[in-house]
Structure formats: C-alpha cells, structure tokens
Design a protein around this motif. Sequence first.
Motif, short mmCIF file in Angstrom:
data_model
loop_
_atom_site.label_atom_id
_atom_site.label_comp_id
_atom_site.label_asym_id
_atom_site.label_seq_id
_atom_site.Cartn_x
_atom_site.Cartn_y
_atom_site.Cartn_z
N PHE A 106 2.73 -1.79 -12.61
CA PHE A 106 3.57 -2.46 -13.60
C PHE A 106 3.39 -3.97 -13.51
CE2 PHE A 106 6.02 1.37 -12.30
CZ PHE A 106 6.13 2.00 -13.53
N ASN A 107 3.60 -4.64 -14.64
CA ASN A 107 3.66 -6.09 -14.69
C ASN A 107 5.03 -6.48 -15.22
OD1 ASN A 107 0.60 -5.41 -15.14
ND2 ASN A 107 0.65 -7.53 -14.43
N GLN A 186 4.60 -10.60 -12.41
CA GLN A 186 4.31 -10.13 -11.05
C GLN A 186 4.01 -8.64 -11.07
OE1 GLN A 186 6.84 -11.68 -7.98
NE2 GLN A 186 6.53 -9.93 -6.63
N VAL A 187 3.05 -8.22 -10.27
CA VAL A 187 2.59 -6.83 -10.26
C VAL A 187 3.39 -6.02 -9.25
CG1 VAL A 187 0.64 -5.31 -9.77
CG2 VAL A 187 0.27 -7.46 -10.99
N ILE A 188 3.79 -4.82 -9.66
CA ILE A 188 4.38 -3.82 -8.77
C ILE A 188 3.51 -2.58 -8.89
CG2 ILE A 188 6.46 -2.57 -8.12
CD1 ILE A 188 6.98 -4.94 -10.87
N GLU A 189 2.90 -2.15 -7.81
CA GLU A 189 2.03 -0.98 -7.89
C GLU A 189 2.23 -0.08 -6.68
OE1 GLU A 189 -2.15 -1.84 -7.78
OE2 GLU A 189 -1.81 -3.73 -6.73
N GLY A 190 1.87 1.18 -6.85
CA GLY A 190 2.03 2.13 -5.77
C GLY A 190 1.89 3.55 -6.27
N LEU A 191 2.58 4.46 -5.61
CA LEU A 191 2.54 5.86 -6.04
C LEU A 191 3.88 6.52 -5.78
CD1 LEU A 191 2.28 7.99 -3.41
CD2 LEU A 191 0.01 6.98 -3.30
N VAL A 192 4.15 7.55 -6.56
CA VAL A 192 5.36 8.34 -6.39
C VAL A 192 4.94 9.80 -6.22
CG1 VAL A 192 5.64 8.58 -8.90
CG2 VAL A 192 7.59 9.00 -7.39
N THR A 193 5.58 10.48 -5.28
CA THR A 193 5.34 11.90 -5.06
C THR A 193 6.66 12.64 -5.15
OG1 THR A 193 3.43 11.49 -3.63
CG2 THR A 193 4.46 13.66 -3.49
N LEU A 194 6.71 13.62 -6.03
CA LEU A 194 7.89 14.47 -6.21
C LEU A 194 7.55 15.85 -5.66
CD1 LEU A 194 8.68 13.49 -9.91
CD2 LEU A 194 9.53 12.40 -7.82
N THR A 195 8.31 16.30 -4.67
CA THR A 195 8.01 17.56 -4.01
C THR A 195 9.25 18.45 -4.00
OG1 THR A 195 6.49 16.39 -2.54
CG2 THR A 195 7.08 18.63 -1.93
N GLN A 196 9.06 19.69 -4.39
CA GLN A 196 10.17 20.63 -4.36
C GLN A 196 10.58 20.90 -2.92
OE1 GLN A 196 9.33 24.62 -5.88
NE2 GLN A 196 11.27 24.59 -6.99
N SER A 197 11.88 20.82 -2.65
CA SER A 197 12.38 21.03 -1.30
C SER A 197 12.16 22.47 -0.86
CB SER A 197 13.87 20.69 -1.23
OG SER A 197 14.42 21.06 0.01
N LYS A 198 11.74 22.64 0.40
CA LYS A 198 11.57 23.98 0.95
C LYS A 198 12.91 24.59 1.35
CE LYS A 198 6.87 23.12 2.60
NZ LYS A 198 5.95 23.08 3.77
N GLU A 199 13.91 23.73 1.56
CA GLU A 199 15.23 24.21 1.94
C GLU A 199 16.01 24.75 0.75
OE1 GLU A 199 17.18 21.00 3.87
OE2 GLU A 199 15.77 20.90 5.55
N THR A 211 3.99 -1.80 -3.53
CA THR A 211 3.71 -3.14 -3.03
C THR A 211 4.00 -4.15 -4.13
OG1 THR A 211 1.39 -3.06 -3.72
CG2 THR A 211 1.90 -2.30 -1.49
N SER A 212 4.44 -5.32 -3.71
CA SER A 212 4.66 -6.43 -4.64
C SER A 212 4.78 -7.71 -3.83
CB SER A 212 5.93 -6.21 -5.48
OG SER A 212 6.02 -7.18 -6.50
N GLY A 213 4.15 -8.76 -4.32
CA GLY A 213 4.21 -10.03 -3.60
C GLY A 213 3.64 -9.95 -2.20
N ASN A 214 2.54 -9.19 -2.03
CA ASN A 214 1.85 -9.06 -0.74
C ASN A 214 2.70 -8.37 0.33
OD1 ASN A 214 -0.52 -10.41 -1.65
ND2 ASN A 214 0.52 -12.38 -1.35
N ARG A 215 3.72 -7.63 -0.08
CA ARG A 215 4.52 -6.86 0.86
C ARG A 215 4.54 -5.40 0.43
NH1 ARG A 215 10.16 -9.35 2.63
NH2 ARG A 215 9.81 -7.65 4.14
N SER A 216 4.58 -4.51 1.42
CA SER A 216 4.56 -3.07 1.15
C SER A 216 5.88 -2.45 1.55
CB SER A 216 3.41 -2.40 1.92
OG SER A 216 2.16 -2.91 1.50
N TYR A 217 6.28 -1.42 0.80
CA TYR A 217 7.57 -0.77 1.04
C TYR A 217 7.41 0.75 0.89
CZ TYR A 217 9.01 -5.51 -0.35
OH TYR A 217 9.14 -6.87 -0.48
#
Length: 224
Positions: A106-107, A186-199, A211-217
């Motif tokens: 995203f920008n 400013q750029v915000i980039e990364g990935l999202v994973t949606l997983t069905q709960s086994k419980e 990541t954004s502004g040279n920091r990762s989260y």
Amino acid sequence: MLGSVITARDRWLKPGGLIFPSSATLYMAPVTHTDRYSDSVDFWRNVYGIDMSAMLSLAKQCAFEEPSVETITGENVLTWPHVVKYLDSYNVTISELESVTSKFKFNSMMRAPLHGFAFWFDVEFNVPTVAPTSVIESHQVNGSLRKRRTNPSETLVLSTAPEDPPTHWQQTLVYFYDPIELEQDQVIEGLVTLTQSKENARFMNIHLEYTSGNRSYVKESVMR
C-alpha cells in the motif's frame, strides 16, 4: 459456514442449479482511527484527574488483542483496498479455505497514524458463466488489486465496504497495540495469512507481517 455450503453444493446441487451469492471477494486496507484508539487507551492517562497510565499495557491488550467487528467510514481508510481472496461459489473447494495467504503493498494517501488493517467483503448474485474470470477483470491501482465489473447492471452486489451504507456485517478491524506514524506516499507492505482454527472450524487465525519506515512488525490474532 462456507464449508457447509460447499458440502451441500457437492452433494445436492443439480446440473444447472444456482448458488446465491455466486461469488465473494475479501478486501483489506490500512486504516486510521484516532478516536477509537484514544477512547480505549489514552483514557487511562487521566481518569477524572488521576494518572492511571500504569494500566496502558493491559488496556492495549484488552482492547486490541482480538479483531474487532465495528463500523468505520471511507474517511478511516488510508489507501485503495487490496484483494485478499476471490471465491467463485461454483468452483471453490474446502481445501482452499483452510489457509489463504496474500501479499500486499500500500501507499498511504495521507499523513496520519496507522492504527491497523480493516477487512470487508462484497458478494455478488449472478448466474454462472462459462468462464467466470471473463466477467470480472482485475486492474492495478496504486499497487493493489481492485475488482471491476464489465457490466454492473447485470450483477446485484451486496457490499460491506466502509464507503458504502453500513450493514449487519460491518467491518473487521485488526488493531495494532501502538500506531505507526505515516507520511503521505509512505509504503506499507507485507503479507496476511488466514488459517482455519484446528480447535474450532468457525475460528480464524490471522497472521500479519508488515513493514513500514524500515521497521518490521508481526501481529497474531484469532477471530472467534
């Protein structure tokens, strides 16, 4: 719930039978929501004249540990949305729903604090086509995919997007514990994973890396 629909389709849908909605698209976008954050966190800095900031860490955990279903508006959305997943009701399989991963970029369209990501969906009520992908085109907008219908008059769409009238489903927000101050473009980039709960098959595990502004989260949460 969608798994039950797929099972019913595979067992009982006759040739030429119809499924409504015929397709669904899941979107996400970064959002800013200063009032919501302030009400949940900053309140503890001055509780009727008493400094209770020692509660801030616990307040953030209680308010933002799990996704929140609430209504926002288009003014809260910082960029064009990204398509996380498109589902064709006639062809989707249960295994496709067990885990969905999508990369995003995203920008930011403005200078604002980034408080989290919002998720919402559109569903379409349409008759099946020989090649469903020929009806729906994808095009690139500021690094994100959006859906474009070639003939909107032929399709009935129920949208839960922030810019559309509010619905029973509202939007789902994954808030950060601490906001990120964004500059315009400013750029915000990364990935999202949606997983069905086994419980519990009705629970969804949400894993965000960004990541954004040279920091990762990383943010982990469970939609119950």
